[in-house]
Design a protein around this motif. Structure first.
Motif, PDB file in Angstrom:
ATOM      1  N   ILE A  23       3.694  12.086  -0.232  1.00 18.10           N
ATOM      2  CA  ILE A  23       3.768  13.204   0.688  1.00 18.10           C
ATOM      3  C   ILE A  23       5.226  13.304   1.115  1.00 18.10           C
ATOM      4  CG2 ILE A  23       3.185  11.814   2.728  1.00 18.10           C
ATOM      5  CD1 ILE A  23       1.555  14.274   3.692  1.00 18.10           C
ATOM      6  N   VAL A  24       5.805  14.481   0.999  1.00 23.16           N
ATOM      7  CA  VAL A  24       7.232  14.679   1.252  1.00 23.16           C
ATOM      8  C   VAL A  24       7.404  15.695   2.372  1.00 23.16           C
ATOM      9  CG1 VAL A  24       9.446  15.374   0.279  1.00 23.16           C
ATOM     10  CG2 VAL A  24       7.774  14.169  -1.155  1.00 23.16           C
ATOM     11  N   CYS A  25       8.177  15.321   3.388  1.00 19.25           N
ATOM     12  CA  CYS A  25       8.441  16.195   4.533  1.00 19.25           C
ATOM     13  C   CYS A  25       9.929  16.533   4.563  1.00 19.25           C
ATOM     14  CB  CYS A  25       8.053  15.513   5.841  1.00 19.25           C
ATOM     15  SG  CYS A  25       6.381  14.819   5.882  1.00 19.25           S
ATOM     16  N   ILE A  26      10.262  17.808   4.574  1.00 16.69           N
ATOM     17  CA  ILE A  26      11.655  18.251   4.650  1.00 16.69           C
ATOM     18  C   ILE A  26      11.947  18.623   6.109  1.00 16.69           C
ATOM     19  CG2 ILE A  26      13.386  19.830   3.757  1.00 16.69           C
ATOM     20  CD1 ILE A  26      12.136  17.990   1.642  1.00 16.69           C
ATOM     21  N   LEU A  27      12.871  17.900   6.719  1.00 18.15           N
ATOM     22  CA  LEU A  27      13.167  18.094   8.140  1.00 18.15           C
ATOM     23  C   LEU A  27      14.424  18.916   8.386  1.00 18.15           C
ATOM     24  CD1 LEU A  27      12.308  14.498   9.429  1.00 18.15           C
ATOM     25  CD2 LEU A  27      10.810  16.485   9.173  1.00 18.15           C
ATOM     26  N   LYS A  28      15.396  18.819   7.475  1.00 20.62           N
ATOM     27  CA  LYS A  28      16.626  19.597   7.603  1.00 20.62           C
ATOM     28  C   LYS A  28      17.051  20.103   6.227  1.00 20.62           C
ATOM     29  CE  LYS A  28      18.658  17.125  11.571  1.00 20.62           C
ATOM     30  NZ  LYS A  28      19.838  16.313  12.016  1.00 20.62           N
ATOM     31  N   GLY A  29      17.542  21.347   6.180  1.00 18.13           N
ATOM     32  CA  GLY A  29      18.069  21.906   4.936  1.00 18.13           C
ATOM     33  C   GLY A  29      16.989  22.243   3.934  1.00 18.13           C
ATOM     34  N   ASN A  30      17.391  22.965   2.878  1.00 16.35           N
ATOM     35  CA  ASN A  30      16.515  23.301   1.761  1.00 16.35           C
ATOM     36  C   ASN A  30      17.017  22.593   0.505  1.00 16.35           C
ATOM     37  OD1 ASN A  30      14.992  25.137   3.347  1.00 16.35           O
ATOM     38  ND2 ASN A  30      16.542  26.720   2.998  1.00 16.35           N
ATOM     39  N   ILE A  31      16.093  22.062  -0.294  1.00 18.88           N
ATOM     40  CA  ILE A  31      16.450  21.317  -1.499  1.00 18.88           C
ATOM     41  C   ILE A  31      15.761  21.964  -2.697  1.00 18.88           C
ATOM     42  CG2 ILE A  31      16.405  19.077  -2.653  1.00 18.88           C
ATOM     43  CD1 ILE A  31      16.077  17.800   0.160  1.00 18.88           C
ATOM     44  N   SER A  32      16.556  22.322  -3.700  1.00 15.14           N
ATOM     45  CA  SER A  32      15.997  22.842  -4.947  1.00 15.14           C
ATOM     46  C   SER A  32      15.718  21.655  -5.866  1.00 15.14           C
ATOM     47  CB  SER A  32      16.978  23.816  -5.604  1.00 15.14           C
ATOM     48  OG  SER A  32      16.463  24.280  -6.838  1.00 15.14           O
ATOM     49  N   ALA A  89      15.011  14.272   4.831  1.00 14.77           N
ATOM     50  CA  ALA A  89      13.644  14.305   4.305  1.00 14.77           C
ATOM     51  C   ALA A  89      13.014  12.928   4.463  1.00 14.77           C
ATOM     52  CB  ALA A  89      13.636  14.725   2.837  1.00 14.77           C
ATOM     53  N   VAL A  90      11.700  12.912   4.469  1.00 16.99           N
ATOM     54  CA  VAL A  90      10.932  11.661   4.526  1.00 16.99           C
ATOM     55  C   VAL A  90       9.880  11.709   3.432  1.00 16.99           C
ATOM     56  CG1 VAL A  90       9.525  10.127   5.951  1.00 16.99           C
ATOM     57  CG2 VAL A  90      11.198  11.656   7.031  1.00 16.99           C
ATOM     58  N   TYR A  91       9.728  10.617   2.702  1.00 11.36           N
ATOM     59  CA  TYR A  91       8.620  10.561   1.748  1.00 11.36           C
ATOM     60  C   TYR A  91       7.792   9.313   1.999  1.00 11.36           C
ATOM     61  CZ  TYR A  91      10.662   6.911  -1.299  1.00 11.36           C
ATOM     62  OH  TYR A  91      11.139   5.732  -1.808  1.00 11.36           O
ATOM     63  N   SER A 142       0.806  -1.221   0.000  1.00 10.95           N
ATOM     64  CA  SER A 142       0.000   0.000   0.000  1.00 10.95           C
ATOM     65  C   SER A 142       0.837   1.269   0.000  1.00 10.95           C
ATOM     66  CB  SER A 142      -0.932   0.020   1.215  1.00 10.95           C
ATOM     67  OG  SER A 142      -1.857  -1.049   1.160  1.00 10.95           O
ATOM     68  N   TRP A 143       2.060   1.193   0.552  1.00 16.74           N
ATOM     69  CA  TRP A 143       2.861   2.403   0.714  1.00 16.74           C
ATOM     70  C   TRP A 143       4.340   2.056   0.808  1.00 16.74           C
ATOM     71  CZ3 TRP A 143       5.224   0.987   5.066  1.00 16.74           C
ATOM     72  CH2 TRP A 143       4.507   0.263   6.000  1.00 16.74           C
ATOM     73  N   VAL A 144       5.148   3.062   0.595  1.00 15.65           N
ATOM     74  CA  VAL A 144       6.594   2.972   0.836  1.00 15.65           C
ATOM     75  C   VAL A 144       6.987   4.176   1.673  1.00 15.65           C
ATOM     76  CG1 VAL A 144       8.901   3.104  -0.190  1.00 15.65           C
ATOM     77  CG2 VAL A 144       7.125   1.715  -1.289  1.00 15.65           C
ATOM     78  N   ILE A 145       7.723   3.930   2.748  1.00 16.49           N
ATOM     79  CA  ILE A 145       8.290   5.024   3.538  1.00 16.49           C
ATOM     80  C   ILE A 145       9.776   5.100   3.218  1.00 16.49           C
ATOM     81  CG2 ILE A 145       8.748   5.943   5.837  1.00 16.49           C
ATOM     82  CD1 ILE A 145       6.370   4.331   6.862  1.00 16.49           C
ATOM     83  N   GLY A 146      10.225   6.261   2.782  1.00 16.02           N
ATOM     84  CA  GLY A 146      11.637   6.455   2.482  1.00 16.02           C
ATOM     85  C   GLY A 146      12.234   7.536   3.369  1.00 16.02           C
ATOM     86  N   TRP A 147      13.317   7.163   4.095  1.00 12.36           N
ATOM     87  CA  TRP A 147      13.996   8.140   4.945  1.00 12.36           C
ATOM     88  C   TRP A 147      15.297   8.524   4.262  1.00 12.36           C
ATOM     89  CZ3 TRP A 147      11.037   8.701   9.482  1.00 12.36           C
ATOM     90  CH2 TRP A 147      11.388   9.823  10.260  1.00 12.36           C
ATOM     91  N   LEU A 148      15.469   9.824   3.999  1.00 11.47           N
ATOM     92  CA  LEU A 148      16.583  10.312   3.186  1.00 11.47           C
ATOM     93  C   LEU A 148      17.492  11.210   4.028  1.00 11.47           C
ATOM     94  CD1 LEU A 148      14.381  11.500   0.174  1.00 11.47           C
ATOM     95  CD2 LEU A 148      15.237   9.190   0.600  1.00 11.47           C
TER      96      LEU A 148
END
Length: 346
Positions: free
Chosen positions: A88-97, A135-137, A61-67
């Protein structure tokens, strides 16, 4: 479990020019164990640029990816999506272009999260500055998405794009990662359950995260509706001023007429029309006064009262501020200009 049996996953590849002596592994080295995501499938890469890891836990049903990215020099990575992805993508540290195919450049900002559609086999790139990035997706299967599409019309667009394998990416609104979202992500990261219980727990937390996102969308929609309604009322006040500037108008009274408190009224009016309500009233009065100065012989004092000013001194002050001359000077200049034009006609 084969690729087709679970939702889309995200991989990162260095360009050929950047690869150098890159080391890749399916295990985290000792110095990177602080980022370990228990029971996840690991891909780790390290080189002169720094290092990064992708850790995934997969279900049907889903994949959790921790980056995690520890970048020592600026780098651009190609992102590889094996299937059309809604995530759904969550940015926890830093900014990504992030350059999203068919959509354009996105700045994925620290402590923000949102929902995205990313085409399969697309040309997307992520640019990283020197920093620690995290980041986490969570990507979703079609069946999993189907249970949420009715929550918001924009989410239906993402679902349709995934179903139709669209080659154009899409992005919904982003929101701040608040205490509740952080609590959900921490619970996922720190989960010590095993076997089916772990997947049931993750499934519930992903539902929590999506519910939180949809609540944020609903709040944003209500704010937008209020904003549109406010604009309608402010435009009605604008027309009212245009028709009644000669009356003794007060901004406080106009704000009540618009159904707004004074501060919100003045702020909203300035944002919409680029001018404060009081200045707009004066602008309308001076505009009419200029017409009367040109077209009639009405005394300046009478014109001041006729257009809504309470006295000639303030009328002259406001008029000079707009036209850089007094009302009498304005009339004289117009008469001289008109006389010259008449003489030329002769």
């Amino acid at each position: 479990m084969t690729t087709d049996e679970y939702p889309a996953t995200m991989k990162f590849l260095l360009s050929s020019k950047s690869e150098g002596n890159t080391i890749s592994s399916n295990q985290l080295p000792p110095h990177y164990q602080r980022h370990a995501f228990k029971d996840a499938v690991v891909e780790f890469s390290e080189g002169s640029f720094g290092c990064f890891s992708v850790q995934e836990i997969r279900s049907k049903s889903w994949v959790i990816g921790w980056l995690n990215f520890s970048i020592r020099k600026p780098i651009r990575l190609n992102t590889i999506i094996d299937q059309p992805m809604v995530a759904i993508v969550c940015i926890l540290k830093g900014n990504i272009s992030y350059e999203l195919q068919g959509y354009g450049n996105l700045m994925l900002r620290k402590n923000m999260y949102g929902c995205y559609y990313i085409p399969a086999d697309s040309k997307n790139t992520a640019s990283f500055a020197v920093d620690e990035h995290e980041a986490v997706y969570c990507s979703f299967s079609n069946d999993f998405l189907l249970s949420f599409v009715t929550q918001h019309p924009n989410f239906q667009q993402l679902y349709d794009a995934q179903q139709n394998r669209s080659q154009n990416g899409n992005a919904l609104s982003t929101f701040k990662v608040n205490i509740e979202e952080r609590r959900i992500l921490d619970a996922i990261r720190q989960c010590n359950l095993t076997g089916p219980a772990k997947h049931i727990f993750f499934h519930a937390r992903i539902n929590d995260l999506l519910i939180s996102y949809f609540n944020s969308l609903e709040v944003a929609d209500k704010k937008q509706y209020r904003s549109i309604d406010q604009q309608i009322r402010l435009r009605e006040i604008q027309v009212f001023i245009q028709d009644n500037f000669h009356l003794p108008l007060k901004v406080q009274t106009l704000s009540k007429q618009a159904g707004m408190n004074l501060r919100s009224f003045e702020k909203g009016f300035k944002e919409l029309f680029g001018i404060r309500p009081k200045e707009y009233i004066e602008q309308q009065r001076v505009s009419r006064a200029a017409q009367l100065l040109e077209a009639t012989n009405i005394p300046v004092t009478s014109i001041a009262y006729q257009v809504g000013f309470a006295g000639t001194n303030y009328f002259s002050f406001v008029f000079r501020k707009i036209h850089n001359c007094s009302p009498r000077e304005f009339r004289q200049k117009w008469l001289e200009k008109n006389k010259i034009a008449s003489d030329q006609d002769l």
